[in-house]
Design a protein around this motif. Structure first.
Motif, short mmCIF file in Angstrom:
data_model
loop_
_atom_site.label_atom_id
_atom_site.label_comp_id
_atom_site.label_asym_id
_atom_site.label_seq_id
_atom_site.Cartn_x
_atom_site.Cartn_y
_atom_site.Cartn_z
N HIS A 127 0.84 -1.21 0.00
CA HIS A 127 0.00 0.00 0.00
C HIS A 127 0.88 1.26 0.00
O HIS A 127 0.58 2.23 -0.68
CB HIS A 127 -0.92 -0.05 1.22
CG HIS A 127 -1.77 1.16 1.34
ND1 HIS A 127 -2.65 1.54 0.35
CD2 HIS A 127 -1.87 2.10 2.31
CE1 HIS A 127 -3.26 2.65 0.73
NE2 HIS A 127 -2.80 3.01 1.90
N ASP A 167 -6.81 8.82 -5.84
CA ASP A 167 -6.50 9.73 -4.73
C ASP A 167 -5.08 10.24 -4.91
O ASP A 167 -4.33 9.74 -5.75
CB ASP A 167 -6.70 9.06 -3.36
CG ASP A 167 -5.99 7.73 -3.26
OD1 ASP A 167 -4.88 7.62 -3.79
OD2 ASP A 167 -6.55 6.79 -2.66
N ARG A 192 -12.10 11.22 2.87
CA ARG A 192 -12.77 10.16 3.64
C ARG A 192 -13.46 10.80 4.83
O ARG A 192 -12.81 11.03 5.86
CB ARG A 192 -11.76 9.11 4.10
CG ARG A 192 -11.40 8.10 3.03
CD ARG A 192 -11.00 6.76 3.62
NE ARG A 192 -10.52 5.85 2.57
CZ ARG A 192 -11.32 5.06 1.87
NH1 ARG A 192 -12.62 5.09 2.06
NH2 ARG A 192 -10.82 4.25 0.96
N ASP A 216 -5.48 1.55 -8.95
CA ASP A 216 -5.38 1.59 -7.49
C ASP A 216 -4.70 0.32 -6.99
O ASP A 216 -4.65 -0.68 -7.71
CB ASP A 216 -6.78 1.73 -6.87
CG ASP A 216 -6.75 2.48 -5.54
OD1 ASP A 216 -5.65 2.69 -5.00
OD2 ASP A 216 -7.83 2.83 -5.03
N SER A 221 -14.27 -1.98 -0.43
CA SER A 221 -15.74 -1.88 -0.54
C SER A 221 -16.15 -1.54 -1.97
O SER A 221 -17.30 -1.74 -2.36
CB SER A 221 -16.25 -0.78 0.39
OG SER A 221 -15.80 0.48 -0.07
C1 R5P Z 1 -6.63 3.72 -0.13
O1 R5P Z 1 -5.74 4.54 0.06
C2 R5P Z 1 -6.44 2.56 -1.07
O2 R5P Z 1 -5.45 2.83 -2.02
C3 R5P Z 1 -7.75 2.23 -1.77
O3 R5P Z 1 -8.15 3.35 -2.54
C4 R5P Z 1 -8.84 1.88 -0.79
O4 R5P Z 1 -8.40 0.92 0.12
C5 R5P Z 1 -10.08 1.38 -1.53
O5 R5P Z 1 -11.07 1.14 -0.58
P1 R5P Z 1 -12.60 1.09 -0.99
O6 R5P Z 1 -12.72 0.15 -2.17
O7 R5P Z 1 -13.27 0.55 0.26
O8 R5P Z 1 -13.05 2.47 -1.31
#
Ligand code: R5P
Length: 310
Positions: A127, A167, A192, A216, A221
């Protein structure tokens, strides 16, 4: 050299072993009646260079404990070197104190893997790259980028293509792929408001008339991707797809993605998926088995791993 699989991702482990021209090490990772984990290594591993394949995906705590106990069993069986291979390193999003009196769980997990007896770690698309520094043992962080990039080139071409970071934190990742495809990038300004919820504030860049691909590391979710797709289409994008290294896909995410405006979501097999996800009409999976097998071969031969990405 030997490859051992715990239970999180046996299909990927079998694929890796096959590519390395060997079978999986005979071992049994099972539960006692009270769900305690028990591991027996059922062949001699004394003096061997062993790679333990285990993603700490859902259920993260069970899979982490399986990994730790496998490492302990191998250490006590006199393996020469143990590499923990985590195609997906769970707990990675807890890599800093996001507010007062909260843990840095990624560091704790790194300590646990080291204390169990791992000599090195091989993982993919952490990450945050700095998590490598949480380990005081050699840690190789592979990139799924080349696998994703070639699939984008094959299925989307490069005309009108625009890669999108969902992001600010993901800009380097999106730019790395965009540069090699000769594509432009845009950035989603995401906020967030609450844990597990995301809100698109702005799109930085002109996406009108573009085929947009969100890049990403994790889709959990699905909220980030779905919100970004809606905002991009509102700003005039022709279509929006997404490529993510790790398909965490918790709590009905696959259904939400199927019902969303995303044309397609492409993930890798760093996390083993239930049939429901494999059958989903707009989710496709790419294999990182060949990438991991090459890296394992290189580590075992004491060759450069970074050369894989030159
Ligand atoms: C956050 O910084 C990660 O890179 C992903 O964008 C995040 O974990 C995605 O989560 P979700 O699908 O729940 O929005």
């Amino acid at each position: 050299m030997k490859v051992l699989s715990a239970n999180s991702n046996r299909n990927l482990a079998k694929e890796i072993a096959k590519l390395l021209d060997m079978g999986l090490t005979n071992a049994n990772v099972r539960r006692f009646a009270d769900k305690e984990i028990f591991v027996s290594i059922d062949e001699n591993v004394r003096g061997q260079d062993i790679f333990v394949i285990q993603s700490t995906s859902f259920p993260a705590n069970d899979h982490l404990m399986e990994l730790l106990i496998c490492i302990d069993a191998l250490r006590r069986a006199s393996a020469m070197r143990i590499t923990a291979v985590l195609p997906y390193f769970g707990y990675a999003r807890q890599d800093r104190k996001s507010e007062g009196r909260t843990p840095i769980s990624a560091k704790l997990v790194a300590n646990m893997i080291t204390t169990a007896g791992a000599d090195r770690v091989l993982t993919m698309d952490l990450h945050a790259g700095q998590i490598q520094g949480f380990f005081d043992i050699p840690t190789d962080n592979l990139f799924a980028g080349p696998v994703l990039r070639e699939d984008i080139r094959k299925n989307y071409g490069t005309e009108k293509l625009m890669l999108i970071s969902p992001d600010v934190g993901g800009v380097v990742r999106a730019r790395g792929i965009a540069m090699r495809l000769g594509a432009d990038i845009a950035i989603v300004d995401k906020r967030r408001p609450k844990h597990g919820e995301s809100e698109v504030m702005n799109i930085i860049g002109d996406v009108e008339g573009r085929k947009c691909i969100l890049i990403d590391d994790i889709v959990d979710s699905g909220g980030t991707l779905i919100g970004a797709a809606d905002a991009l289409l509102k700003q005039g994008a022709i279509e929006v797809s997404a490529y993510c290294s790790h398909g965490v896909l918790s709590n009905g995410a696959a259904t939400r993605i199927a019902e969303s405006k995303l044309k397609e979501l492409v993930i890798t097999n760093s996390i083993e998926q239930p049939q429901k996800v494999l059958d989903a009409k707009n989710i496709r999976q790419l294999s990182v088995g060949p990438l991991l097998a090459k890296a394992i071969r290189r580590i075992s031969n004491e060759e450069s791993v970074s050369a894989l990405f030159d």
